[in-house]
Design a protein around this motif. Structure first.
Motif, mmCIF file in Angstrom:
data_model
loop_
_atom_site.group_PDB
_atom_site.id
_atom_site.type_symbol
_atom_site.label_atom_id
_atom_site.label_comp_id
_atom_site.label_asym_id
_atom_site.label_seq_id
_atom_site.Cartn_x
_atom_site.Cartn_y
_atom_site.Cartn_z
ATOM 1 N N ILE A 176 0.861 -1.185 0.000
ATOM 2 C CA ILE A 176 0.000 0.000 0.000
ATOM 3 C C ILE A 176 0.895 1.232 0.000
ATOM 4 C CG2 ILE A 176 -1.710 1.309 1.302
ATOM 5 C CD1 ILE A 176 -2.638 -1.351 2.498
ATOM 6 N N ASP A 177 0.599 2.181 -0.879
ATOM 7 C CA ASP A 177 1.347 3.434 -0.887
ATOM 8 C C ASP A 177 0.375 4.600 -0.682
ATOM 9 O OD1 ASP A 177 0.041 3.659 -3.329
ATOM 10 O OD2 ASP A 177 1.856 3.514 -4.530
ATOM 11 N N GLN A 178 0.908 5.808 -0.591
ATOM 12 C CA GLN A 178 0.078 6.977 -0.331
ATOM 13 C C GLN A 178 -0.911 7.232 -1.464
ATOM 14 O OE1 GLN A 178 0.084 8.627 2.658
ATOM 15 N NE2 GLN A 178 -1.817 9.451 1.825
ATOM 16 N N LYS A 179 -0.509 6.956 -2.696
ATOM 17 C CA LYS A 179 -1.402 7.158 -3.837
ATOM 18 C C LYS A 179 -2.651 6.287 -3.711
ATOM 19 C CE LYS A 179 -1.468 6.953 -8.876
ATOM 20 N NZ LYS A 179 -0.706 6.640 -10.089
ATOM 21 N N LEU A 180 -2.459 5.010 -3.343
ATOM 22 C CA LEU A 180 -3.605 4.125 -3.159
ATOM 23 C C LEU A 180 -4.449 4.581 -1.976
ATOM 24 C CD1 LEU A 180 -5.317 1.643 -3.786
ATOM 25 C CD2 LEU A 180 -3.716 0.289 -2.413
ATOM 26 N N ALA A 181 -3.807 4.976 -0.890
ATOM 27 C CA ALA A 181 -4.545 5.454 0.281
ATOM 28 C C ALA A 181 -5.419 6.653 -0.088
ATOM 29 C CB ALA A 181 -3.578 5.813 1.402
ATOM 30 N N ASP A 182 -4.884 7.576 -0.886
ATOM 31 C CA ASP A 182 -5.657 8.736 -1.317
ATOM 32 C C ASP A 182 -6.830 8.326 -2.206
ATOM 33 O OD1 ASP A 182 -3.943 10.396 0.091
ATOM 34 O OD2 ASP A 182 -2.759 10.939 -1.687
ATOM 35 N N ARG A 183 -6.594 7.377 -3.102
ATOM 36 C CA ARG A 183 -7.681 6.897 -3.971
ATOM 37 C C ARG A 183 -8.784 6.231 -3.154
ATOM 38 N NH1 ARG A 183 -5.300 3.062 -8.189
ATOM 39 N NH2 ARG A 183 -7.408 3.090 -9.000
ATOM 40 N N LEU A 184 -8.398 5.469 -2.130
ATOM 41 C CA LEU A 184 -9.395 4.832 -1.282
ATOM 42 C C LEU A 184 -10.231 5.871 -0.545
ATOM 43 C CD1 LEU A 184 -7.267 1.883 0.079
ATOM 44 C CD2 LEU A 184 -9.327 1.675 -1.333
ATOM 45 N N LYS A 185 -9.588 6.936 -0.075
ATOM 46 C CA LYS A 185 -10.325 8.009 0.601
ATOM 47 C C LYS A 185 -11.297 8.680 -0.360
ATOM 48 C CE LYS A 185 -6.456 9.425 3.063
ATOM 49 N NZ LYS A 185 -5.617 10.498 3.573
ATOM 50 N N ASP A 186 -10.873 8.907 -1.595
ATOM 51 C CA ASP A 186 -11.720 9.573 -2.584
ATOM 52 C C ASP A 186 -12.946 8.753 -2.941
ATOM 53 O OD1 ASP A 186 -10.018 11.740 -2.674
ATOM 54 O OD2 ASP A 186 -8.989 11.075 -4.493
ATOM 55 N N THR A 187 -12.861 7.433 -2.928
ATOM 56 C CA THR A 187 -14.005 6.603 -3.315
ATOM 57 C C THR A 187 -15.059 6.535 -2.226
ATOM 58 O OG1 THR A 187 -13.007 4.549 -2.531
ATOM 59 C CG2 THR A 187 -12.650 5.134 -4.855
ATOM 60 N N SER A 188 -14.697 6.867 -0.987
ATOM 61 C CA SER A 188 -15.664 6.742 0.110
ATOM 62 C C SER A 188 -16.736 7.817 0.058
ATOM 63 C CB SER A 188 -14.948 6.768 1.462
ATOM 64 O OG SER A 188 -14.348 8.034 1.663
ATOM 65 N N GLY A 189 -16.504 8.910 -0.653
ATOM 66 C CA GLY A 189 -17.476 9.991 -0.702
ATOM 67 C C GLY A 189 -18.386 9.945 -1.916
ATOM 68 N N THR A 190 -18.410 8.866 -2.632
ATOM 69 C CA THR A 190 -19.241 8.769 -3.826
ATOM 70 C C THR A 190 -20.717 8.833 -3.444
ATOM 71 O OG1 THR A 190 -17.558 7.398 -4.862
ATOM 72 C CG2 THR A 190 -19.736 7.390 -5.876
ATOM 73 N N ALA A 191 -21.432 9.759 -4.034
ATOM 74 C CA ALA A 191 -22.843 9.949 -3.707
ATOM 75 C C ALA A 191 -23.645 8.698 -4.028
ATOM 76 C CB ALA A 191 -23.393 11.131 -4.487
ATOM 77 N N GLY A 192 -24.499 8.308 -3.107
ATOM 78 C CA GLY A 192 -25.378 7.171 -3.324
ATOM 79 C C GLY A 192 -24.728 5.817 -3.101
#
Length: 66
Positions: free
Chosen positions: A29-45
């Motif tokens: 796991i790297d920071q880029k993946l961690a950031d992508r995982l954070k971004d997917t959690s806010g997907t509406a619906g």
């Protein structure tokens, strides 16, 4: 709880397919993946899902539970 053969499969399932190119092992796991995982959690619906990784040894060693 669900079992997967690889870390990639667990990430793909927990993000509903939005991230399908995670590393095969949770040891990479790297920071880029961690950031992508954070971004997917806010997907509406989308249903919220938390993904955590617990390692049996220090410094990301041993087996991992995601």
């Amino acid at each position: 709880m669900q079992c997967y053969g690889t870390f990639r499969e667990a990430v793909t399932a927990s993000t509903d397919g939005r991230i399908a190119d995670a590393p095969l092992s949770a040891k990479h796991i790297d920071q880029k993946l961690a950031d992508r995982l954070k971004d997917t959690s806010g997907t509406a619906g989308a249903e919220a899902a938390q993904l955590g990784v617990i390692y049996t040894d220090s410094n990301y060693g041993g087996s991992a539970l995601s």
